[in-house]
Design a protein around this motif. Structure first.
Motif: not given
Lengths: 292, 210
Positions: B62-73, B136-152
């Motif tokens: 995320i290039l906008n500093s106001q948007a925080g540093s959490a990954p965005n999908y 394992p890379r695809q597995k990591r995506f599915l788990t992390e994506f669910a966490e990120a989207s759950d956090s908005g």
């Protein structure tokens, strides 16, 4: 059965009917529809709102449209000169070849019978910076054709025109050759007796005698240059940065990418009027006694 | 980055290459990264093949500093499971959708049948849910994506909810900026004008509530 239904005239109409029927639905009806849609803001599937001449006002402000018109003019000038001159010279030279002429005619005409997609893929591959000539030269340590001319904004339009001309000029050779074969041999024999050079025979006998075919070819080029689309679409899609955008490509983009069908119809109507003016111009020349 | 030559060496070559070339460059050290959606996982894995090089993925920063540093999908929604308003059996159709989505294992099976590259649903997966053979890379995506989207922490690609005109403008007219024919400000002004017009024409696509 009434006699007028079995007359020769009526039978002619029966044969013409399928063509007229298809033409009406495929060409005439959409054209008439475009004339109406150019006054609307229709997006292709939603509500149709009448907007008067708003689309025309927008068109004259449209930076891309102006650029596309300029490119169409350049395109027409290129096609009226380069392939015409080359085809005239080659056709004239071919008339002097007695053996193997068919081979040359086939070779020159061959690109014309290839589908545009095939021609385009061949040339795109040739100029591909990795797999084409550029890549080959790079492997030899030579920095030549490292960038595809289709991808540079300074050359994209000319590169696309080059491919289309490569495909088109063989067609001109054939029609010029046909015209040249209709010239009476006695004119050349008389010129030979007078000691005329090859160029003089071309300038004073061949060219005036094939004038109707020659002018027809110019009319064809001018009219066909207006809706030119396929080579631009396949090779560059009008890019980069609209550097090879032509009017028909802009129309396509507006109608099928941006879904501004009303606005695209306005572009179509402008193209229609432009072709109408060209045809009208040649009709006037014909009335004035020109052999066109 | 494109006009600076970070991809393909220069802008002109970037225009000349297609996805096969981009994929190949990434797998053969021709480029440092490949910007692509999850549908590129399988092609990338195939292209790397037996190479001693390895690859992994990361969401766009995320290039906008106001948007925080959490990954965005970015959700590149190219289709939906919807029920036609005129459906004669809307309840039946809803049952089918419920049947597919109510069971995590079943949903994952559908995703697996598409090579885990598409139809990725943000369900709360755990390690136990996955086939042991999954990359394992695809597995990591599915788990992390669910966490990120759950956090908005998600957004959408331009082709998901952009109206047609601004949607085409953003990718097509960007070339004009790269060519130096217009400034970024002029580009943004045109974008604003097209958005205003789309809003005025009631052409905005409604975005689902978070």
């Amino acid at each position: 059965m009434p006699k007028f239904l079995t007359s020769i005239n009526a039978i002619s109409w029966y044969f013409l009917f399928p063509v007229i029927f298809i033409h009406f639905f495929v060409v005439a009806f959409p054209s008439i529809l475009s004339l109406l849609l150019c006054l609307t803001d229709w997006n292709g599937f939603g509500r149709i709102n009448y907007v008067g001449l708003e689309n025309f006002q927008e068109l004259f402000r449209d930076r891309v449209f102006k650029k596309a018109v300029k490119h169409n003019i350049i395109w027409t000038v290129m096609f009226l000169t380069i392939p015409v001159i080359v085809a005239l010279v080659i056709a004239y030279l071919l008339t002097g070849i007695k053996r193997g002429q068919l081979f040359y005619r086939l070779v020159y005409f061959f690109p014309y019978i290839l589908a545009s997609i095939v021609n385009c893929l061949i040339w795109r591959y040739i100029f591909h910076p990795r797999h084409g000539l550029g890549g080959w030269f790079e492997n030899q340590g030579i920095d030549f054709l490292a960038k595809s001319p289709f991808a540079m904004k300074e050359t994209a339009l000319y590169a696309v025109a080059w491919v289309d001309m490569w495909h088109f000029w063989g067609f001109l050779v054939i029609i010029y050759l046909t015209g040249m074969y209709q010239v009476d041999d006695s004119l050349y024999e008389a010129a030979d007796i007078e000691g005329a050079t090859k160029f003089q025979k071309f300038r004073y006998i061949t060219l005036p005698m094939i004038r109707p075919i020659f002018v027809l070819s110019l009319i064809i080029i001018i009219i066909w240059s207006v809706p030119t689309f396929d080579y631009v679409y396949i090779l560059t899609m009008g890019g980069p940065a609209y550097s090879s955008e032509v009017v028909a490509n802009h129309l396509y983009s507006q109608a099928f990418q941006r879904m501004n069908v009303g606005y695209a119809s306005t572009i179509g109507v402008m193209m229609f009027f432009y072709v109408g003016i060209i045809v009208g111009f040649f009709a006037i020349l014909r009335r004035m006694g020109w052999e066109v | 980055m494109v006009d600076e030559g970070y991809w393909s060496g220069n802008l002109e070559t970037y225009y000349s290459l297609d996805w096969d070339d981009f994929n190949n460059e990434f797998a053969t050290r021709g480029s440092a990264m490949l910007m692509i959606g999850t549908w590129g996982f399988n092609v990338t894995a195939t292209n790397f093949g037996e190479s001693s090089d390895d690859w992994d993925w990361n969401p766009l920063p995320i290039l906008n500093s106001q948007a925080g540093s959490a990954p965005n999908y970015q959700l590149a929604t190219g289709g939906t499971m919807s029920i036609n308003a005129a459906s004669k059996n809307a309840d039946g159709a809803a049952k089918v959708i419920d049947w597919i989505l109510s069971d995590k294992a079943r949903a994952l099976k559908v995703t697996g049948s598409l090579g885990y590259g598409a139809w990725l649903l943000p369900l709360k997966y755990t390690d136990a849910d996955f086939d042991p053979n999954i990359d394992p890379r695809q597995k990591r995506f599915l788990t992390e994506f669910a966490e990120a989207s759950d956090s908005g922490n998600y957004g959408y690609t331009t082709w998901t909810f952009y109206p047609n005109d601004p949607g085409v403008h953003i990718w097509k007219d960007m070339e004009v900026v790269w060519a130096g024919d217009i400034t970024p400000l002029e580009f943004m002004e045109e974008s604003q004008r097209l958005w205003d017009k789309a809003r005025e024409d009631d052409a905005l696509v409604p975005v689902g509530k978070r």
